[in-house]
Design a protein around this motif. Structure first.
Motif, PDB file in Angstrom:
ATOM      1  N   VAL A  40      -3.859 -10.338  14.387  1.00  0.00           N
ATOM      2  CA  VAL A  40      -4.753  -9.248  14.792  1.00  0.00           C
ATOM      3  C   VAL A  40      -3.915  -8.014  15.093  1.00  0.00           C
ATOM      4  CG1 VAL A  40      -6.470  -8.472  16.487  1.00  0.00           C
ATOM      5  CG2 VAL A  40      -6.406 -10.882  15.775  1.00  0.00           C
ATOM      6  N   VAL A  41      -4.387  -6.845  14.637  1.00  0.00           N
ATOM      7  CA  VAL A  41      -3.704  -5.581  14.917  1.00  0.00           C
ATOM      8  C   VAL A  41      -4.706  -4.589  15.476  1.00  0.00           C
ATOM      9  CG1 VAL A  41      -2.491  -3.601  13.918  1.00  0.00           C
ATOM     10  CG2 VAL A  41      -1.929  -5.918  13.158  1.00  0.00           C
ATOM     11  N   GLU A  42      -4.300  -3.885  16.527  1.00  0.00           N
ATOM     12  CA  GLU A  42      -5.126  -2.810  17.076  1.00  0.00           C
ATOM     13  C   GLU A  42      -4.448  -1.483  16.795  1.00  0.00           C
ATOM     14  OE1 GLU A  42      -7.278  -1.267  21.210  1.00  0.00           O
ATOM     15  OE2 GLU A  42      -5.737  -2.827  21.311  1.00  0.00           O
ATOM     16  N   LEU A  43      -5.211  -0.532  16.258  1.00  0.00           N
ATOM     17  CA  LEU A  43      -4.704   0.803  15.960  1.00  0.00           C
ATOM     18  C   LEU A  43      -5.270   1.793  16.974  1.00  0.00           C
ATOM     19  CD1 LEU A  43      -5.222   0.835  12.081  1.00  0.00           C
ATOM     20  CD2 LEU A  43      -3.151   0.204  13.353  1.00  0.00           C
ATOM     21  N   GLY A  44      -4.383   2.547  17.619  1.00  0.00           N
ATOM     22  CA  GLY A  44      -4.829   3.540  18.577  1.00  0.00           C
ATOM     23  C   GLY A  44      -5.482   2.953  19.803  1.00  0.00           C
ATOM     24  N   PRO A  45      -4.795   2.092  20.567  1.00  0.00           N
ATOM     25  CA  PRO A  45      -5.417   1.462  21.735  1.00  0.00           C
ATOM     26  C   PRO A  45      -5.751   2.424  22.868  1.00  0.00           C
ATOM     27  CG  PRO A  45      -3.077   0.931  21.617  1.00  0.00           C
ATOM     28  CD  PRO A  45      -3.434   1.595  20.319  1.00  0.00           C
ATOM     29  N   GLY A  46      -5.140   3.612  22.897  1.00  0.00           N
ATOM     30  CA  GLY A  46      -5.489   4.593  23.922  1.00  0.00           C
ATOM     31  C   GLY A  46      -5.189   4.090  25.319  1.00  0.00           C
ATOM     32  N   THR A  47      -6.224   3.984  26.158  1.00  0.00           N
ATOM     33  CA  THR A  47      -6.043   3.518  27.533  1.00  0.00           C
ATOM     34  C   THR A  47      -6.143   1.998  27.655  1.00  0.00           C
ATOM     35  OG1 THR A  47      -8.392   3.793  28.024  1.00  0.00           O
ATOM     36  CG2 THR A  47      -6.950   5.672  28.474  1.00  0.00           C
ATOM     37  N   GLY A  48      -6.429   1.304  26.548  1.00  0.00           N
ATOM     38  CA  GLY A  48      -6.401  -0.155  26.569  1.00  0.00           C
ATOM     39  C   GLY A  48      -7.720  -0.843  26.848  1.00  0.00           C
ATOM     40  N   VAL A  49      -8.837  -0.133  26.701  1.00  0.00           N
ATOM     41  CA  VAL A  49     -10.141  -0.754  26.958  1.00  0.00           C
ATOM     42  C   VAL A  49     -10.396  -1.898  25.976  1.00  0.00           C
ATOM     43  CG1 VAL A  49     -12.632  -0.383  27.059  1.00  0.00           C
ATOM     44  CG2 VAL A  49     -11.079   1.368  27.931  1.00  0.00           C
ATOM     45  N   PHE A  50     -10.152  -1.656  24.688  1.00  0.00           N
ATOM     46  CA  PHE A  50     -10.324  -2.711  23.691  1.00  0.00           C
ATOM     47  C   PHE A  50      -9.207  -3.752  23.823  1.00  0.00           C
ATOM     48  CE2 PHE A  50     -12.167   0.723  20.649  1.00  0.00           C
ATOM     49  CZ  PHE A  50     -13.274   0.846  21.459  1.00  0.00           C
ATOM     50  N   THR A  51      -8.017  -3.284  24.129  1.00  0.00           N
ATOM     51  CA  THR A  51      -6.860  -4.168  24.246  1.00  0.00           C
ATOM     52  C   THR A  51      -7.104  -5.269  25.269  1.00  0.00           C
ATOM     53  OG1 THR A  51      -5.493  -2.208  23.841  1.00  0.00           O
ATOM     54  CG2 THR A  51      -4.361  -4.213  24.551  1.00  0.00           C
ATOM     55  N   GLU A  52      -7.651  -4.896  26.404  1.00  0.00           N
ATOM     56  CA  GLU A  52      -7.905  -5.869  27.470  1.00  0.00           C
ATOM     57  C   GLU A  52      -8.831  -6.977  26.999  1.00  0.00           C
ATOM     58  OE1 GLU A  52      -9.390  -5.959  32.150  1.00  0.00           O
ATOM     59  OE2 GLU A  52      -9.545  -4.119  30.972  1.00  0.00           O
ATOM     60  N   VAL A  53      -9.875  -6.602  26.250  1.00  0.00           N
ATOM     61  CA  VAL A  53     -10.815  -7.592  25.731  1.00  0.00           C
ATOM     62  C   VAL A  53     -10.136  -8.466  24.682  1.00  0.00           C
ATOM     63  CG1 VAL A  53     -13.000  -7.934  24.514  1.00  0.00           C
ATOM     64  CG2 VAL A  53     -12.786  -6.108  26.208  1.00  0.00           C
ATOM     65  N   LEU A  54      -9.378  -7.852  23.788  1.00  0.00           N
ATOM     66  CA  LEU A  54      -8.709  -8.604  22.725  1.00  0.00           C
ATOM     67  C   LEU A  54      -7.701  -9.607  23.287  1.00  0.00           C
ATOM     68  CD1 LEU A  54      -8.182  -5.689  20.185  1.00  0.00           C
ATOM     69  CD2 LEU A  54      -9.621  -7.702  19.831  1.00  0.00           C
ATOM     70  N   LEU A  55      -6.983  -9.218  24.322  1.00  0.00           N
ATOM     71  CA  LEU A  55      -6.011 -10.133  24.918  1.00  0.00           C
ATOM     72  C   LEU A  55      -6.677 -11.377  25.491  1.00  0.00           C
ATOM     73  CD1 LEU A  55      -3.578  -7.630  26.652  1.00  0.00           C
ATOM     74  CD2 LEU A  55      -3.008  -9.241  24.826  1.00  0.00           C
ATOM     75  N   ARG A  56      -7.919 -11.233  25.925  1.00  0.00           N
ATOM     76  CA  ARG A  56      -8.660 -12.399  26.425  1.00  0.00           C
ATOM     77  C   ARG A  56      -9.180 -13.262  25.277  1.00  0.00           C
ATOM     78  NH1 ARG A  56     -11.211  -8.568  30.129  1.00  0.00           N
ATOM     79  NH2 ARG A  56     -13.110  -8.686  28.854  1.00  0.00           N
ATOM     80  N   MET A  57      -9.321 -12.679  24.089  1.00  0.00           N
ATOM     81  CA  MET A  57      -9.925 -13.385  22.968  1.00  0.00           C
ATOM     82  C   MET A  57      -8.925 -14.103  22.080  1.00  0.00           C
ATOM     83  SD  MET A  57     -12.743 -10.480  21.859  1.00  0.00           S
ATOM     84  CE  MET A  57     -13.584 -11.508  20.636  1.00  0.00           C
ATOM     85  N   VAL A  58      -7.765 -13.504  21.859  1.00  0.00           N
ATOM     86  CA  VAL A  58      -6.812 -14.101  20.921  1.00  0.00           C
ATOM     87  C   VAL A  58      -6.238 -15.390  21.485  1.00  0.00           C
ATOM     88  CG1 VAL A  58      -6.175 -11.905  19.840  1.00  0.00           C
ATOM     89  CG2 VAL A  58      -4.906 -12.705  21.839  1.00  0.00           C
ATOM     90  N   THR A  59      -5.928 -16.322  20.613  1.00  0.00           N
ATOM     91  CA  THR A  59      -5.345 -17.591  21.032  1.00  0.00           C
ATOM     92  C   THR A  59      -3.858 -17.405  21.339  1.00  0.00           C
ATOM     93  OG1 THR A  59      -4.846 -18.204  18.752  1.00  0.00           O
ATOM     94  CG2 THR A  59      -6.990 -18.873  19.623  1.00  0.00           C
ATOM     95  N   PRO A  60      -3.262 -18.296  22.138  1.00  0.00           N
ATOM     96  CA  PRO A  60      -1.847 -18.156  22.499  1.00  0.00           C
ATOM     97  C   PRO A  60      -0.899 -18.143  21.307  1.00  0.00           C
ATOM     98  CG  PRO A  60      -2.942 -19.719  23.950  1.00  0.00           C
ATOM     99  CD  PRO A  60      -3.920 -19.401  22.858  1.00  0.00           C
ATOM    100  N   ASP A  61      -1.267 -18.810  20.220  1.00  0.00           N
ATOM    101  CA  ASP A  61      -0.373 -18.870  19.066  1.00  0.00           C
ATOM    102  C   ASP A  61      -0.661 -17.795  18.030  1.00  0.00           C
ATOM    103  OD1 ASP A  61      -2.812 -19.977  18.458  1.00  0.00           O
ATOM    104  OD2 ASP A  61      -1.990 -21.540  17.140  1.00  0.00           O
TER     105      ASP A  61
END
Length: 201
Positions: A40-61
């Protein structure tokens, strides 16, 4: 640093005057298969609103990389998410961070603030980096939907993906926005830099 300060310093690069809402974050990350994605790649995370959600969703591996061009936002993101694989780089270089075909690209880029050639180049690079079954999700502001840059971006999306869907407006965002989900990239290989397909006509 606030998103407003970032906007004042780099209005074209930042492209927003308020951070995206949790409701928009849910809309843009849902239904993509992030939970089962390997890359998974995030482009332009800005302040991290989407990033925070994605980190909870992606699996450890899973591999999860974020690319942010604004150095001040990068500093804040690294302080907030110390374990995040974050690169201070342009979205145009997405392929450099794809050790394997990417399953999901989540974008917070200010597409309508970009000139047509840059819109096309970034989309070309995204398509090249995605797997054959990969998808891109991004958003646009409802009030600007009928402006020439927004309409051009919609055409560019449809020229590069076999499936493009647009959600209903997320009113619980400032400004209200809608989400694009684009799947099955059709621009591959030698055509990635082709000028004919990158036209906005």
């Amino acid at each position: 640093m606030s998103i407003i300060k970032a906007f004042l310093r780099h209005p074209v690069r930042t492209g927003a005057i308020a951070a995206s809402s949790p409701r928009l974050a849910t809309a843009i990350t849902g239904g993509l298969g992030v939970e089962s994605a390997g890359n998974v790649v995030e482009l332009g995370p800005g302040t991290g609103v989407f990033t925070e959600v994605l980190l909870r969703m992606v699996t450890p591996d899973a591999s999860f990389t974020a690319l942010e061009i604004n150095s001040r936002l990068v500093r804040d993101l690294r302080a907030r998410f110390p374990t995040l694989h974050l690169a201070e780089d342009s979205a145009e270089h997405i392929a450099s961070y794809a050790m394997a075909p990417i399953d999901v690209v989540v974008s917070g880029l200010p597409w309508t603030a970009m000139p047509a050639p840059r819109q096309g180049k970034i989309l070309n690079e995204v398509c090249e980096a995605l797997s054959l079954q990969g998808c891109l999700t991004t958003f646009a502001y409802a009030h600007a939907a009928w402006t020439p840059p927004a309409r051009r971006f919609a055409r560019l999306l449809r020229s590069r993906f076999a499936v493009v869907e647009r959600t209903r407006v997320v009113w619980q965002n400032m400004p209200p926005a809608y989400v694009y989900r684009a799947a099955l990239p059709v621009l591959r290989g030698a055509d990635r830099h082709g000028k004919p397909i990158a036209t906005a006509a």
